[in-house]
Design a protein around this motif. Structure first.
Motif, PDB file in Angstrom:
ATOM      1  N   ARG A 192       0.830  -1.206   0.000  1.00  0.00           N
ATOM      2  CA  ARG A 192       0.000   0.000   0.000  1.00  0.00           C
ATOM      3  C   ARG A 192       0.866   1.258   0.000  1.00  0.00           C
ATOM      4  NH1 ARG A 192      -2.615  -1.845   4.647  1.00  0.00           N
ATOM      5  NH2 ARG A 192      -3.497  -3.805   4.013  1.00  0.00           N
ATOM      6  N   ILE A 193       1.897   1.271   0.830  1.00  0.00           N
ATOM      7  CA  ILE A 193       2.786   2.429   0.893  1.00  0.00           C
ATOM      8  C   ILE A 193       3.494   2.620  -0.440  1.00  0.00           C
ATOM      9  CG2 ILE A 193       4.894   3.325   1.959  1.00  0.00           C
ATOM     10  CD1 ILE A 193       3.901   2.032   4.589  1.00  0.00           C
ATOM     11  N   ILE A 248       1.092   4.140  -2.896  1.00  0.00           N
ATOM     12  CA  ILE A 248       0.841   5.547  -2.568  1.00  0.00           C
ATOM     13  C   ILE A 248       2.023   6.406  -3.006  1.00  0.00           C
ATOM     14  CG2 ILE A 248       0.623   7.194  -0.651  1.00  0.00           C
ATOM     15  CD1 ILE A 248      -1.114   5.027   0.751  1.00  0.00           C
ATOM     16  N   ALA A 262       1.975   6.680  -6.719  1.00  0.00           N
ATOM     17  CA  ALA A 262       0.917   7.599  -7.141  1.00  0.00           C
ATOM     18  C   ALA A 262       1.333   9.050  -6.914  1.00  0.00           C
ATOM     19  CB  ALA A 262      -0.378   7.290  -6.389  1.00  0.00           C
ATOM     20  N   LEU A 263       1.929   9.330  -5.770  1.00  0.00           N
ATOM     21  CA  LEU A 263       2.408  10.690  -5.504  1.00  0.00           C
ATOM     22  C   LEU A 263       3.486  11.095  -6.495  1.00  0.00           C
ATOM     23  CD1 LEU A 263       2.575  10.752  -1.597  1.00  0.00           C
ATOM     24  CD2 LEU A 263       1.031  12.038  -3.072  1.00  0.00           C
TER      25      LEU A 263
END
Length: 113
Positions: free
Chosen positions: A23-24, A27, A30-31
């Protein structure tokens, strides 16, 4: 593959950590994409900061994404997760994209022709 990732043994309790690392990693990726492909192209011309800001930021974000990807792959393999090969292939594609992105950023910075 465990030998290549330097994982000495299986730890079945680390499955939750593998999912959290995934998940990290997603993320951060995505960032990185939002910053690299949305914010930098919009803000850089407005702020007149051109390549000397965009390329280093992109390279740093790619490095962070790559490190997080390796950490998450190691956790998937350590947990003996049933989808570890699928995730490894996915991370391979992500690493290919990151490599292309770093080459592009280095070219923009003038390090590569």
């Amino acid at each position: 593959m465990r030998r290549a990732l330097r994982i000495p043994d299986i730890d079945l309790r680390s499955g939750g950590a593998a999912h959290q690392a995934f998940r990290i990693s997603v993320i951060i990726s995505a960032l990185r994409c939002v910053i690299t492909y949305v914010l930098i192209p919009v803000l850089v011309p407005i702020l007149s900061l051109a390549g000397w800001v965009a390329a280093p930021v992109g390279i740093v974000l790619c490095a962070i994404a790559a490190v997080n990807g390796v950490i998450s792959v190691r956790r998937f393999w350590r947990a003996d997760h049933p989808h570890r090969w699928t995730y490894t292939a996915f991370i391979g594609v992500v690493f290919t994209i990151l490599t292309i992105s770093v080459i592009t950023e280095l070219s923009r910075w003038g390090v590569l022709p």
